[in-house]
Motif scaffolding. Structure first.
Motif, PDB file in Angstrom:
ATOM      1  N   HIS A 168       7.190   4.866  -6.557  1.00  0.00           N
ATOM      2  CA  HIS A 168       5.935   4.105  -6.572  1.00  0.00           C
ATOM      3  C   HIS A 168       6.209   2.673  -7.034  1.00  0.00           C
ATOM      4  O   HIS A 168       5.762   1.712  -6.404  1.00  0.00           O
ATOM      5  CB  HIS A 168       4.935   4.809  -7.500  1.00  0.00           C
ATOM      6  CG  HIS A 168       3.525   4.325  -7.386  1.00  0.00           C
ATOM      7  ND1 HIS A 168       2.974   3.422  -8.255  1.00  0.00           N
ATOM      8  CD2 HIS A 168       2.533   4.620  -6.493  1.00  0.00           C
ATOM      9  CE1 HIS A 168       1.704   3.202  -7.919  1.00  0.00           C
ATOM     10  NE2 HIS A 168       1.416   3.910  -6.853  1.00  0.00           N
ATOM     11  N   HIS A 191      -0.274   0.046  -1.203  1.00  0.00           N
ATOM     12  CA  HIS A 191      -1.689  -0.148  -1.534  1.00  0.00           C
ATOM     13  C   HIS A 191      -2.243  -1.282  -0.675  1.00  0.00           C
ATOM     14  O   HIS A 191      -1.491  -2.038  -0.075  1.00  0.00           O
ATOM     15  CB  HIS A 191      -1.873  -0.517  -3.010  1.00  0.00           C
ATOM     16  CG  HIS A 191      -1.296   0.491  -3.957  1.00  0.00           C
ATOM     17  ND1 HIS A 191       0.020   0.486  -4.327  1.00  0.00           N
ATOM     18  CD2 HIS A 191      -1.859   1.540  -4.601  1.00  0.00           C
ATOM     19  CE1 HIS A 191       0.256   1.493  -5.151  1.00  0.00           C
ATOM     20  NE2 HIS A 191      -0.860   2.156  -5.336  1.00  0.00           N
ATOM     21  N   TYR A 338     -11.865  -0.623  -3.133  1.00  0.00           N
ATOM     22  CA  TYR A 338     -12.165  -2.058  -3.124  1.00  0.00           C
ATOM     23  C   TYR A 338     -13.529  -2.354  -2.501  1.00  0.00           C
ATOM     24  O   TYR A 338     -13.948  -3.510  -2.472  1.00  0.00           O
ATOM     25  CB  TYR A 338     -11.077  -2.845  -2.382  1.00  0.00           C
ATOM     26  CG  TYR A 338      -9.753  -2.862  -3.118  1.00  0.00           C
ATOM     27  CD1 TYR A 338      -9.584  -3.637  -4.262  1.00  0.00           C
ATOM     28  CD2 TYR A 338      -8.683  -2.086  -2.678  1.00  0.00           C
ATOM     29  CE1 TYR A 338      -8.381  -3.641  -4.952  1.00  0.00           C
ATOM     30  CE2 TYR A 338      -7.472  -2.088  -3.362  1.00  0.00           C
ATOM     31  CZ  TYR A 338      -7.331  -2.867  -4.493  1.00  0.00           C
ATOM     32  OH  TYR A 338      -6.148  -2.878  -5.180  1.00  0.00           O
ATOM     33  N   ARG A 350     -15.116  -2.014  -8.147  1.00  0.00           N
ATOM     34  CA  ARG A 350     -13.996  -1.079  -8.245  1.00  0.00           C
ATOM     35  C   ARG A 350     -14.622   0.312  -8.189  1.00  0.00           C
ATOM     36  O   ARG A 350     -15.455   0.646  -9.036  1.00  0.00           O
ATOM     37  CB  ARG A 350     -13.204  -1.250  -9.555  1.00  0.00           C
ATOM     38  CG  ARG A 350     -12.307  -2.493  -9.558  1.00  0.00           C
ATOM     39  CD  ARG A 350     -11.193  -2.375  -8.503  1.00  0.00           C
ATOM     40  NE  ARG A 350     -10.282  -3.504  -8.507  1.00  0.00           N
ATOM     41  CZ  ARG A 350     -10.465  -4.646  -7.848  1.00  0.00           C
ATOM     42  NH1 ARG A 350     -11.536  -4.826  -7.109  1.00  0.00           N
ATOM     43  NH2 ARG A 350      -9.567  -5.603  -7.902  1.00  0.00           N
ATOM     44  N   HIS A 353     -10.896   5.781  -6.099  1.00  0.00           N
ATOM     45  CA  HIS A 353      -9.528   5.862  -6.628  1.00  0.00           C
ATOM     46  C   HIS A 353      -9.214   4.743  -7.635  1.00  0.00           C
ATOM     47  O   HIS A 353      -8.681   4.992  -8.709  1.00  0.00           O
ATOM     48  CB  HIS A 353      -8.549   5.866  -5.447  1.00  0.00           C
ATOM     49  CG  HIS A 353      -7.213   5.262  -5.733  1.00  0.00           C
ATOM     50  ND1 HIS A 353      -6.945   3.918  -5.528  1.00  0.00           N
ATOM     51  CD2 HIS A 353      -6.062   5.790  -6.235  1.00  0.00           C
ATOM     52  CE1 HIS A 353      -5.694   3.656  -5.879  1.00  0.00           C
ATOM     53  NE2 HIS A 353      -5.134   4.774  -6.309  1.00  0.00           N
ATOM     54  N   ASN A 354      -9.548   3.496  -7.296  1.00  0.00           N
ATOM     55  CA  ASN A 354      -9.237   2.387  -8.215  1.00  0.00           C
ATOM     56  C   ASN A 354      -9.967   2.559  -9.540  1.00  0.00           C
ATOM     57  O   ASN A 354      -9.393   2.321 -10.618  1.00  0.00           O
ATOM     58  CB  ASN A 354      -9.650   1.039  -7.608  1.00  0.00           C
ATOM     59  CG  ASN A 354      -8.619   0.518  -6.626  1.00  0.00           C
ATOM     60  OD1 ASN A 354      -7.467   0.946  -6.628  1.00  0.00           O
ATOM     61  ND2 ASN A 354      -9.022  -0.407  -5.784  1.00  0.00           N
ATOM     62  N   HIS A 357      -8.276   5.056 -11.759  1.00  0.00           N
ATOM     63  CA  HIS A 357      -7.086   4.476 -12.413  1.00  0.00           C
ATOM     64  C   HIS A 357      -7.501   3.591 -13.595  1.00  0.00           C
ATOM     65  O   HIS A 357      -6.942   3.696 -14.688  1.00  0.00           O
ATOM     66  CB  HIS A 357      -6.313   3.592 -11.421  1.00  0.00           C
ATOM     67  CG  HIS A 357      -5.273   4.329 -10.642  1.00  0.00           C
ATOM     68  ND1 HIS A 357      -4.135   4.834 -11.208  1.00  0.00           N
ATOM     69  CD2 HIS A 357      -5.194   4.631  -9.320  1.00  0.00           C
ATOM     70  CE1 HIS A 357      -3.394   5.414 -10.272  1.00  0.00           C
ATOM     71  NE2 HIS A 357      -4.013   5.310  -9.122  1.00  0.00           N
ATOM     72  N   LEU A 358      -8.478   2.706 -13.342  1.00  0.00           N
ATOM     73  CA  LEU A 358      -8.861   1.725 -14.370  1.00  0.00           C
ATOM     74  C   LEU A 358      -9.557   2.406 -15.546  1.00  0.00           C
ATOM     75  O   LEU A 358      -9.430   1.962 -16.693  1.00  0.00           O
ATOM     76  CB  LEU A 358      -9.740   0.630 -13.761  1.00  0.00           C
ATOM     77  CG  LEU A 358      -9.031  -0.210 -12.685  1.00  0.00           C
ATOM     78  CD1 LEU A 358      -9.994  -1.196 -12.033  1.00  0.00           C
ATOM     79  CD2 LEU A 358      -7.836  -0.967 -13.279  1.00  0.00           C
ATOM     80  N   GLY A 364      -1.707   4.525 -16.866  1.00  0.00           N
ATOM     81  CA  GLY A 364      -2.211   4.978 -15.566  1.00  0.00           C
ATOM     82  C   GLY A 364      -3.022   3.938 -14.821  1.00  0.00           C
ATOM     83  O   GLY A 364      -3.425   4.171 -13.680  1.00  0.00           O
ATOM     84  N   GLY A 365      -3.263   2.776 -15.428  1.00  0.00           N
ATOM     85  CA  GLY A 365      -4.077   1.749 -14.776  1.00  0.00           C
ATOM     86  C   GLY A 365      -3.267   0.569 -14.278  1.00  0.00           C
ATOM     87  O   GLY A 365      -3.830  -0.425 -13.830  1.00  0.00           O
ATOM     88  N   GLN A 366      -1.924   0.657 -14.374  1.00  0.00           N
ATOM     89  CA  GLN A 366      -1.077  -0.470 -13.943  1.00  0.00           C
ATOM     90  C   GLN A 366      -0.170   0.017 -12.812  1.00  0.00           C
ATOM     91  O   GLN A 366       0.601   0.961 -13.004  1.00  0.00           O
ATOM     92  CB  GLN A 366      -0.232  -0.957 -15.120  1.00  0.00           C
ATOM     93  CG  GLN A 366      -1.077  -1.372 -16.314  1.00  0.00           C
ATOM     94  CD  GLN A 366      -0.235  -1.527 -17.571  1.00  0.00           C
ATOM     95  OE1 GLN A 366       0.646  -2.376 -17.632  1.00  0.00           O
ATOM     96  NE2 GLN A 366      -0.473  -0.688 -18.559  1.00  0.00           N
ATOM     97  N   THR A 367      -0.227  -0.675 -11.663  1.00  0.00           N
ATOM     98  CA  THR A 367       0.434  -0.116 -10.469  1.00  0.00           C
ATOM     99  C   THR A 367       1.929   0.130 -10.653  1.00  0.00           C
ATOM    100  O   THR A 367       2.445   1.106 -10.122  1.00  0.00           O
ATOM    101  CB  THR A 367       0.219  -1.011  -9.228  1.00  0.00           C
ATOM    102  OG1 THR A 367       0.432  -2.350  -9.603  1.00  0.00           O
ATOM    103  CG2 THR A 367      -1.142  -0.838  -8.632  1.00  0.00           C
ATOM    104  N   SER A 370       1.835   3.378 -13.208  1.00  0.00           N
ATOM    105  CA  SER A 370       0.829   4.444 -13.248  1.00  0.00           C
ATOM    106  C   SER A 370       1.345   5.882 -13.104  1.00  0.00           C
ATOM    107  O   SER A 370       0.850   6.760 -13.818  1.00  0.00           O
ATOM    108  CB  SER A 370      -0.283   4.167 -12.238  1.00  0.00           C
ATOM    109  OG  SER A 370       0.243   3.857 -10.981  1.00  0.00           O
ATOM    110  N   HIS A 380      -4.339  11.611  -7.443  1.00  0.00           N
ATOM    111  CA  HIS A 380      -3.969  11.374  -6.046  1.00  0.00           C
ATOM    112  C   HIS A 380      -4.101  12.610  -5.178  1.00  0.00           C
ATOM    113  O   HIS A 380      -4.377  12.475  -3.979  1.00  0.00           O
ATOM    114  CB  HIS A 380      -2.580  10.734  -5.958  1.00  0.00           C
ATOM    115  CG  HIS A 380      -2.683   9.247  -6.048  1.00  0.00           C
ATOM    116  ND1 HIS A 380      -3.066   8.470  -4.965  1.00  0.00           N
ATOM    117  CD2 HIS A 380      -2.544   8.413  -7.086  1.00  0.00           C
ATOM    118  CE1 HIS A 380      -3.135   7.202  -5.347  1.00  0.00           C
ATOM    119  NE2 HIS A 380      -2.827   7.134  -6.634  1.00  0.00           N
TER     120      HIS A 380
END
Ligand SMILES: O=C(O)c1cc2cc(O)c(O)cc2[nH]1
Length: 513
Positions: A168, A191, A338, A350, A353-354, A357-358, A364-367, A370, A380
């Motif tokens: 990832h 993404h 988005y 947001r 899925h986004n 994460h946030l 888990g919120g940083q690409t 995560s 996922h």
């Protein structure tokens, strides 16, 4: 990324990665299992149709035209055989000859029994601590892959779970443009484009397969987290599942959970971006997680609503130009999060899925990090379940998936970075039960009516009622009129009869002769 057998000076120089399945008669005698008809070594196909305008540094990133920078020959496997040496089976097939069909079921994490939860958590921990049997990761760009002396390939062992994390990271890493230059961050191979769903689907399949092989259990299936609860708590953040909150630090996991001992891969972004290095298998600090705790962004303090899932499943088009994070009326951009859940793009939104994460507000919120939080897997699998339900309901033709001009990595026929052997987005754009051997045990929310629909229904109902009342009134009036008309001739008859009778009565005043 690449099989251990191919991380050698010879393989890298020749560009050929076609390992022997069983080198009983000496090296090179059973490449791709050719002696038993399982496969053969062929040129890699990397589609060269143009990508979108978001990336303008062609020639400077190893991920372009994946995997040609590293290898130009690979195994191509026959019938249901699969894998880097054709030694395994395609998803959904099993047995020595890969001719037994299997179907696994991905279940809701919360439906697992106490024993299943316990088992599942230990199996994840086993994956975190077991060296991947086949795959090694590159720790340098291709330019430096043979090491400072040109004879020391820069690859490392990695655990099964950390390979999942690393893949990832590699797909989202910035493009290094040279020492002293800012790395380019406007690139993401997994993404903000149509491959978001196909890439993450394959990413999960690969982890599931690695875990099945680790356990020697082809029925092993990853569960999912239905994050669309609309709540402000993480219902799987309990010590028997993903770990409760620590009592000592709000952003850490409780010590009663094994996940408090997990250490994070790919933290040194600064080094990667300035030195042009690549994340290696060294682990750093603990997983950080503080669900609903982002006080600066109240919008991400609640999880998506069940209705949001129902709404996004109604968006009819898979993706729309420019096939990016500003696409509107795109199912992909909606489930990715988005757009608002009905599909309208809004840069402030947001969702789905986004938002999940946030909401986690931490690792888990940083690409780039995560997947280090195991919640990533279940967030996922649920996103993939929504994708599969959309495919089932809309039954789209593959032509709906853009062949060109999607962001780099996202065109239909592009190989997904950094998977090996090469696999295209195309191959994951299929319904899972029939084509990939797994299904989801899930109940989808039905869509509640929207205000405009309620108003329309109210108006139509009112009109129908008025029509019924009007028709009823008209009937009554007609009936009365008819009744009156019926009475009229009777009276006339009678009158006539009486008059006849009267006529027949002798008039006493007339003389009878
Ligand atoms: O800011 C977002 O919308 C956002 C954060 C984040 C983290 C992550 O790991 C993803 O896969 C996506 C994502 N989006």
């Amino acid at each position: 990324q690449f099989p251990r057998q191919c991380a050698t000076v010879d393989a890298l120089r020749s560009g050929e990665c076609c390992p022997d399945l069983s080198p009983v008669f000496g090296p090179g005698t059973d490449r791709c299992g050719s002696s038993s008809g399982r496969g053969q070594c062929v040129p890699v196909i990397a589609d060269s149709r143009p990508h979108g305008p978001q990336y303008m540094h062609d020639g400077q990133d190893d991920r372009e035209q994946w995997p040609l920078r590293f290898f130009n020959r690979t195994c191509s496997c026959n019938s249901n055989f699969s894998g880097y040496d054709c030694g395994s089976c395609r998803p959904g097939w099993n047995g020595a000859a890969c001719n037994q069909q299997i179907r696994t079921v991905r279940r809701n994490l919360l439906d697992l029994s106490a024993e299943e939860r316990n088992n599942f958590v230990s199996v994840l921990h086993q994956a975190k601590t077991t060296i991947h049997p086949d795959i090694v990761i590159a720790t340098r760009r291709h330019e430096e892959i043979l090491g400072p002396d040109g004879t020391t390939p820069q690859f490392e062992n990695v655990s099964i779970y950390n390979y999942f994390v690393w893949s990832h990271y590699y797909s989202v890493r910035k493009t290094f443009l040279g020492a002293g230059q800012q790395s380019f961050g406007g690139v993401d191979f997994s993404h903000e484009g149509p491959a978001f769903l196909t890439w993450h689907r394959y990413h999960l399949l690969q982890l599931e397969r690695d875990m099945q092989e680790m356990l020697q259990d082809p029925s092993f299936a990853l569960p999912y987290w239905n994050f669309a609860t609309g709540g402000n708590t993480c219902d799987i953040c309990t010590d028997d599942l993903m770990g409760a909150r620590s009592n000592f630090d709000v952003s850490l996991i409780s010590q009663n959970s094994i996940f408090s001992q997990w250490r994070v891969l790919c933290e040194n972004l600064e080094d990667y971006d300035t030195l042009g290095t690549i994340c290696n298998s060294s682990e750093g600090g603990p997983i950080r997680r503080n669900p609903a705790g982002n006080v600066a962004r109240p919008m991400v303090q609640r999880l998506p609503e069940p209705q949001d899932v129902a709404l996004c499943l109604e968006v009819g088009l898979f993706d729309t130009p420019p096939f990016y994070s500003n696409s509107t009326d795109s199912f992909r951009n909606t489930v990715e999060g988005y757009s608002d859940p009905s599909g309208k793009y809004d840069p402030a939104v947001r969702s789905l899925h986004n938002l999940a994460h946030l909401f986690l507000n931490g690792t888990g919120g940083q690409t780039h990090l995560s997947p280090n939080d195991p919640i990533f897997v279940f967030l996922h699998t649920f996103t993939d379940a929504v994708f599969d339900e959309w495919l089932r309901r809309h039954n789209p033709d593959i032509s709906i998936y853009p062949l060109e001009n999607a962001p780099i990595g996202h065109n239909r026929q592009y190989n997904m970075v950094p998977f090996w052997p090469p696999v295209t987005n195309n191959e994951m754009f299929v319904t899972a039960p029939e084509n990939l051997g797994y299904s989801y045990d899930v109940q989808w929310p039905s869509r509640a009516l929207q205000v405009t629909e309620i108003i329309t229904i109210a108006i139509v109902t009112a009109l129908i009622l008025v029509a019924i009342i009007f028709a009823g009134a008209t009937c009554i009036v007609h009936a009365r009129k008819n009744k009156d008309e019926l009475h009229q001739p009777l009276l006339t008859d009678q009158y006539e009869r009486y008059s006849d009778d009267y006529d027949s009565i002798p008039n006493p005043s007339q003389s009878v002769v």
